[in-house]
Design an enzyme around this catalytic site. Structure first.
Site, PDB file in Angstrom:
ATOM      1  CD1 TRP A 247     -20.980  16.017  18.007  1.00 35.67           C
ATOM      2  CD2 TRP A 247     -19.761  15.185  19.672  1.00 35.67           C
ATOM      3  NE1 TRP A 247     -21.820  15.268  18.799  1.00 35.67           N
ATOM      4  CE2 TRP A 247     -21.099  14.747  19.833  1.00 35.67           C
ATOM      5  CE3 TRP A 247     -18.809  14.787  20.603  1.00 35.67           C
ATOM      6  CZ2 TRP A 247     -21.501  13.948  20.896  1.00 35.67           C
ATOM      7  CZ3 TRP A 247     -19.200  13.972  21.649  1.00 35.67           C
ATOM      8  CH2 TRP A 247     -20.533  13.569  21.796  1.00 35.67           C
ATOM      9  CB  CYS A 282     -26.825  13.205  20.191  1.00 30.78           C
ATOM     10  SG  CYS A 282     -27.548  13.798  18.639  1.00 30.78           S
ATOM     11  CG  HIS A 341     -29.121  16.624  22.063  1.00 31.50           C
ATOM     12  ND1 HIS A 341     -28.109  15.729  21.797  1.00 31.50           N
ATOM     13  CD2 HIS A 341     -29.398  16.483  23.392  1.00 31.50           C
ATOM     14  CE1 HIS A 341     -27.777  15.096  22.908  1.00 31.50           C
ATOM     15  NE2 HIS A 341     -28.546  15.526  23.890  1.00 31.50           N
ATOM     16  CG  ASP A 364     -28.801  13.284  26.711  1.00 33.92           C
ATOM     17  OD1 ASP A 364     -28.244  12.453  25.971  1.00 33.92           O
ATOM     18  OD2 ASP A 364     -28.886  14.503  26.429  1.00 33.92           O
ATOM     19  CG  ASN A 404     -39.307  27.086  27.320  1.00 33.00           C
ATOM     20  OD1 ASN A 404     -39.559  27.507  26.194  1.00 33.00           O
ATOM     21  ND2 ASN A 404     -40.005  27.452  28.376  1.00 33.00           N
ATOM     22  CG  ASP A 406     -35.993  33.400  27.229  1.00 31.35           C
ATOM     23  OD1 ASP A 406     -36.683  32.505  26.686  1.00 31.35           O
ATOM     24  OD2 ASP A 406     -36.466  34.278  27.973  1.00 31.35           O
ATOM     25  CD  GLU A 459     -42.095  30.599  26.851  1.00 29.78           C
ATOM     26  OE1 GLU A 459     -40.907  30.259  27.041  1.00 29.78           O
ATOM     27  OE2 GLU A 459     -42.449  31.787  26.711  1.00 29.78           O
ATOM     28  CE1 TYR A 529     -20.730  18.424  14.985  1.00 33.99           C
ATOM     29  CE2 TYR A 529     -19.524  19.582  13.288  1.00 33.99           C
ATOM     30  CZ  TYR A 529     -19.566  18.635  14.274  1.00 33.99           C
ATOM     31  OH  TYR A 529     -18.446  17.900  14.565  1.00 33.99           O
TER      32      TYR A 529
END
Length: 573
Positions: A247, A282, A341, A364, A404, A406, A459, A529
């Site tokens: 990367w 990725c 990703h 993954d 998801n 925060d 949510e 990035y």
């Protein structure tokens, strides 16, 4: 008369290939072909004996054995004795063989059907044929012609079964596809050639499973364990898997990730050199993993998530610690947010979760966090992710954070003092999750599969449910967020257009019962990035903003405006 002597076997490559949807595998039509079939489905053979087969007096059995093991036995299902019977039987969980017919022209030729069980170990099998007549016996070896047995998405009792033929065509047989890179506002479509049916791809896929990951043969019947192992075999940190990540901006000594166009060259180079291929990011990992899964029969597709989080502390929050000047303390920063990703989804049942209905699971291959001591991830149920069931195996909490979490800013006063919650952004992560639509060269938005709509009651309920299941100190602390009576909300006044000015603002709300005097610092820093903060673009500071007690009269909306040129290039993961 003596036992039957076998003169030849016809493997019926064309008929079996069409029936099992394996006719396009390269090894099925090369000069010395190898039969490729799928478990739970009958395999057609023609056997020619030296005399006519007598069902009443002749006994014929097939002795199947996994080619990869030297200590095969009946107890671990790596060996099977399959007697030839007159009538078919239910092959679920058991091998079966029956006589289909005898040839009208040549009565010495017998048509047989052999069905591997629906939970058969996938891999390369060899077999012998045992014939008996009375007390006499003869043995004939077919070890020179092994058979590949794969998972079967066409078999209703296989754990990877897909009912829709269009989905099978897309996620099992299709050799080309699309992935997406770029950023949420500037998405970039990329074509990738998987080539899972091409020369060496099937053999290499099993090599990765059995030699690189060394998955025990007895577990090679389970798509859960197989897909989990393959997610590790594709990356290099553990036992020198297929692709070495990079990367940085220096790709000397290898190929830049953006220059790869498909999986075949990568896998062939790895097999030839026996060294990790340089370099990948990725989407390269996802492309190679798609190839390997589809090759052995597991339905698989790559998925792109924009604004994907990397939660290093398993807190379900992406935490930024700032100093008195509002600057992020880089030496304490471990979490990050990538502009995008790419991972994979595989289709299967989850009996370990008591879920027999098939559904998508996340795996993954990009090496991010250790899981059970190795760089692997999944399979994590997409349904469990959406419902916040973060304790469900495997790595569900990590995937939940990716889509998801925060984004939370804390004022850090030092190790001996408690942090203060400055603000949170509940909409920053997982802005779009997408994949190629089945049967179409276009994007399918699958965000709703992973999460409830932002700002919805469902949510927030799911987020609190997940936080309560988590043991992280950050999670426990974040659950008590109401101790902060001053709330800061960041607002984007204008849409961001590269090269154009835009305005941002801070909304300050007093949730308490007294007046406060606060200091507000609004900073704009560049971010690369990888999610690492760079140089300062601009900073606005406002002192002694008085927020009146809402109990006395309505608190005003306090805006601090910032105008500047955005001129950065979004880079890829």
């Amino acid at each position: 008369m003596g036992p039957l002597n076998l003169e030849w076997i016809n493997y019926c490559f064309v008929k079996n290939g069409q029936k099992h949807r394996t006719d396009k595998y390269y090894c099925m039509y090369e000069r010395n072909p190898t039969l490729v079939v799928r478990r739970g489905l009958p395999i057609c053979f023609y056997l020619k004996f030296d005399r006519e087969f007598d069902m009443a007096n002749d006994s014929v059995s097939f002795m199947f054995k996994l080619a990869e093991t030297g200590d095969a036995n009946f107890g671990n299902n790596t060996m099977a004795a399959v007697p030839l019977k007159e009538n078919p039987s239910n092959g679920n969980g058991h091998w079966s063989a029956y006589v289909m017919s005898t040839d009208d022209v040549d009565p010495h030729v017998v048509s047989v059907r052999i069905t591997p069980p629906n939970n058969c170990i996938v891999g390369q099998w060899i077999f012998d044929i045992d014939t008996r007549f009375g007390q006499e016996a003869a043995m004939f070896s077919a070890k020179g012609n092994p058979i590949y047995i794969l998972f079967n998405p066409w078999c209703p009792t296989d754990e990877v079964y897909i009912k829709d033929d269009e989905l099978r065509e897309e996620y099992v047989l299709s050799e080309e596809g699309l992935m997406w890179r770029g950023s949420h506002s500037r998405q970039k479509e990329v074509m990738w050639k998987y080539g899972q049916l091409q020369k060496n791809m099937l053999e290499s896929s099993f090599l990765l499973l059995l030699k690189i990951r060394r998955l025990a043969l007895i577990h090679c019947s389970e798509p859960i364990k197989v897909s989990r192992s393959l997610s590790a075999a594709v990356n290099a940190p553990d036992e020198l898997g297929v692709v070495q990540g990079n990367w940085t901006e220096d790709f000397s000594g290898g190929t830049a990730p953006i220059n790869w166009l498909g999986s075949v060259d990568i896998i062939n180079q790895f097999i030839k050199t026996k060294k990790p291929v340089k370099y990948g990011q990725c989407w390269v990992y996802a492309g190679v993993l798609t190839t390997v899964c589809r090759a052995i029969g597991i339905p698989c597709r790559p998925v792109t998530a924009y604004c994907a989080a990397h939660d290093t502390q398993n807190s379900l929050t992406i935490d930024y610690l700032v100093d008195d000047d509002g600057k992020i303390i880089e030496e304490l920063q471990t979490d990050s947010i990538w502009n995008y990703h790419v991972w994979n989804e595989v289709w299967m049942a989850r009996p370990d979760l008591n879920i027999l209905d098939r559904s998508w699971q996340v795996i993954d291959a990009t090496p991010q966090e250790l899981s059970e001591g190795q760089f692997k991830c999944g399979p994590a149920s997409v349904t469990a992710v959406k419902n916040g069931d973060i304790r469900a195996p495997y790595d569900t909490a990590f995937v939940y954070s990716e889509v998801n979490a925060d984004k939370v800013y804390w004022r850090y006063y030092g190790i001996s003092q408690p942090m203060k919650l400055l603000r949170k952004d509940t909409e920053a992560i997982g802005k779009l999750i997408c994949t190629k639509a089945a049967g179409k060269w276009e994007q399918e938005n699958i965000t709703d599969n992973y999460k409830y709509p932002e700002k919805s009651t469902e949510e927030r309920i799911t987020m609190h449910k997940a936080l309560k299941q988590n043991n992280s100190i950050f999670s426990r602390y974040y659950l008590n967020e109401d101790f902060n009576e001053i709330k800061f909300d960041f607002e984007l006044v204008d849409d961001i257009i590269v090269g154009e000015n835009f305005r941002v603002a801070v909304r300050i709300t007093n949730k308490g019962h007294k007046d406060y005097t606060v200091k507000v610092i609004l900073r704009v820093d560049t971010v690369d990035y990888t999610g690492k903060n760079g140089s300062l673009v601009t900073k606005v500071e406002q002192q002694k903003v008085v927020l009146h007690d809402p109990g006395k009269h309505q608190a005003p909306r306090q805006y601090i405006k910032c105008y500047y040129i955005l001129d950065t290039i979004m880079q890829h993961r």
